[in-house]
Design an enzyme around this catalytic site. Structure first.
Site, PDB file in Angstrom:
ATOM      1  N   HIS A  21       0.837  -1.212   0.000  1.00 33.93           N
ATOM      2  CA  HIS A  21       0.000   0.000   0.000  1.00 33.93           C
ATOM      3  C   HIS A  21       0.873   1.264   0.000  1.00 33.93           C
ATOM      4  O   HIS A  21       0.697   2.160  -0.840  1.00 33.93           O
ATOM      5  CB  HIS A  21      -0.905  -0.011   1.230  1.00 33.93           C
ATOM      6  CG  HIS A  21      -1.815   1.171   1.321  1.00 33.93           C
ATOM      7  ND1 HIS A  21      -3.095   1.159   0.848  1.00 33.93           N
ATOM      8  CD2 HIS A  21      -1.615   2.424   1.843  1.00 33.93           C
ATOM      9  CE1 HIS A  21      -3.667   2.334   1.059  1.00 33.93           C
ATOM     10  NE2 HIS A  21      -2.790   3.122   1.660  1.00 33.93           N
ATOM     11  N   GLU A  22       1.812   1.331   0.937  1.00 33.18           N
ATOM     12  CA  GLU A  22       2.651   2.524   1.049  1.00 33.18           C
ATOM     13  C   GLU A  22       3.597   2.661  -0.140  1.00 33.18           C
ATOM     14  O   GLU A  22       3.899   3.779  -0.569  1.00 33.18           O
ATOM     15  CB  GLU A  22       3.432   2.502   2.362  1.00 33.18           C
ATOM     16  CG  GLU A  22       2.575   2.479   3.621  1.00 33.18           C
ATOM     17  CD  GLU A  22       1.569   3.628   3.685  1.00 33.18           C
ATOM     18  OE1 GLU A  22       1.819   4.685   3.058  1.00 33.18           O
ATOM     19  OE2 GLU A  22       0.526   3.468   4.338  1.00 33.18           O
ATOM     20  N   HIS A  25       1.889   4.551  -2.893  1.00 39.19           N
ATOM     21  CA  HIS A  25       1.981   6.002  -2.712  1.00 39.19           C
ATOM     22  C   HIS A  25       3.376   6.513  -3.093  1.00 39.19           C
ATOM     23  O   HIS A  25       3.513   7.514  -3.802  1.00 39.19           O
ATOM     24  CB  HIS A  25       1.701   6.374  -1.250  1.00 39.19           C
ATOM     25  CG  HIS A  25       0.281   6.182  -0.821  1.00 39.19           C
ATOM     26  ND1 HIS A  25      -0.793   6.666  -1.526  1.00 39.19           N
ATOM     27  CD2 HIS A  25      -0.244   5.567   0.281  1.00 39.19           C
ATOM     28  CE1 HIS A  25      -1.925   6.374  -0.890  1.00 39.19           C
ATOM     29  NE2 HIS A  25      -1.615   5.694   0.207  1.00 39.19           N
TER      30      HIS A  25
END
Length: 451
Positions: A21-22, A25
């Protein structure tokens, strides 16, 4: 050993999902020319950190999430020479891309894992009805043990999981057509009037409420009363019940139902005794039992899972490299729709909030799936990654979906959302998250204490 497996599986699950997820980003932020200061797995004090380029990478003490910290004038002064690298100075479309990248990375992970499962192959069972509860909606609709479900609401299926998934999608329909393949009769279509159900849970309990289960059963006569119609016809204890009047009686319900008619007609009961098979005529008579007088034949029954028939229903599903991505995309789309439907029905009170699970339940399921093997654990990761991606897209401030809402407003109005509005949104979002986490933890403890 079990507790250690649960802990390790939970840490691995969070580590994979949060990292993906990170990194979504981070990767898009770097491609958009934004300077990333910190990439953290976990919150709190860093336990391990290292510098790579402009970014400090770290593992922190509380492994319940993570974050990517970007250069931003709203958080700290930015040198004039680096202002073009700050997140807040970017075009709204770039901001939206960065925000979307995290949830999309989770959805992409779920899709890739699902493609891998479909190519490698997974164990499942045929959509053959093993049990039909007496008096249930399934029984009233004419569904029988041994029926193979081939179509639900116009969608063809080939596994019991597919049957369950399609029933979840149809749960709030007034009625659903089922096409089944019945031995000796070919394909026939039945109507399942779901509107008559007292409750329609969007969970595995739905199949129980409908009255069907996949595991085939077998029923034996454990006792034949002396002088009863069954004894006079030649039935014996330990006979395996097969059919009554030609109808499958492996779960015993057909015998109970047909015997209770009391119309004076003999029942043609087929049993297996050793290697031999018999069909014997037995006429029910009025008999007393526990103070009640009713038509009976004088037998006691015992029903259990028929392991041999269950093994025969097991299959391995596998798709080719070209077909697997298409099938996985359809599966993920169906599961995403159901996840959103469950959430929506909880908001309007149709679904119980008891379905909300917290870290304790996730840890428990992670451990159980890991103990079952590599494939079940990967399937668990697919479900959690999908759920994480969808949850983060909800339009709630502090979640990615909330930030996406702000940046969309900026794109439409031509100016950023004011600091006051953002601050109010943050408070609302935090209250929502705290309430959700409190509910999840309450449900977790309730499950562990009361089952």
């Amino acid at each position: 050993m079990h507790n250690l497996t649960t802990l390790l599986a939970f840490v691995v699950t969070l580590g994979i999902l949060v990292s993906i997820h990170e990194y979504g980003h981070y990767w898009v932020a770097r491609r958009c020319g934004i300077k990333v200061l910190v990439f953290s797995i976990g919150f709190g004090k860093p336990l391990l950190k290292w510098q790579r380029g402009d970014t400090q990478w770290q593992l922190a003490a509380i492994p319940l999430g993570g974050y990517v910290k970007m250069l931003d004038e709203r958080e700290a002064p930015v040198p004039a020479g680096e202002r073009q690298l700050a997140f807040n100075t970017q075009h709204p479309l770039k901001k939206m891309a960065v925000v979307l990248a995290g949830p999309l990375a989770n959805l992409l992970l779920a899709l890739v894992l699902l493609i891998g499962i479909n190519v490698y192959g997974f164990d499942t069972i045929k959509p053959v009805v093993g049990q039909v509860a007496a008096g249930s909606l399934a029984a009233e609709s004419g569904l029988r043990v041994g029926d193979e479900v081939v179509q639900v609401g116009g969608r063809r299926i080939d596994t019991w999981d597919g049957f369950f998934l399609q029933m979840l999608k149809q749960a709030y329909s007034e009625s659903t057509p089922l096409t089944v393949r019945r031995p000796g009769q070919g394909e026939i279509t039945l109507d399942l009037p779901l509107a008559r159900l007292p409750a329609r849970p969007l969970s595995p309990a739905l199949m129980r409420v409908i009255g069907v289960a996949p595991a085939p059963t077998e029923t034996r006569l454990t006792k034949v009363e002396e002088g009863s119609p069954a004894a006079k016809a030649g039935l014996r204890a330990d006979d395996l019940l097969l059919r009554v009047n030609g109808e499958d009686a492996s779960d015993g319900s057909a015998l109970v139902r047909l015997a209770a008619r009391g119309d004076g007609q003999p029942l043609q009961i087929t049993v297996r005794r050793g290697a031999q098979q018999f069909t014997l005529p037995v006429t029910p008579v009025m008999m007393d039992k526990e103070g009640q007088r009713a038509p009976r034949i004088g037998v006691a029954l015992s029903t259990g899972i028929d392991d041999a028939r269950l093994r025969a229903l097991r299959i391995q599903q596998r798709y080719g490299w070209l077909e697997a991505p298409y099938v996985a995309t359809l599966q993920l789309w169906d599961e995403a729709r159901i996840t959103l439907s469950v959430f929506g029905h909880m908001l309007i009170g149709r679904e119980s909030v008891k379905q909300v699970s917290g870290p304790l339940t996730i840890a428990q399921v992670a451990g159980e799936s890991a103990e079952m093997g590599f494939q079940p654990f990967i399937q668990f990761l697919v479900v959690i990654s999908l759920s994480l991606g969808i949850m983060n897209l909800l339009p709630v401030p502090v979640l990615d979906g909330g930030h996406l809402m702000y940046h969309t407003a900026e794109l439409l109005t031509g100016r950023p959302v004011s600091a006051t509005v953002e601050a109010i949104g943050q408070r609302i979002g935090l209250v929502f998250l705290l309430a959700l986490m409190s509910l999840a933890l309450f449900n977790d403890f309730h499950r562990f204490l009361f089952g």
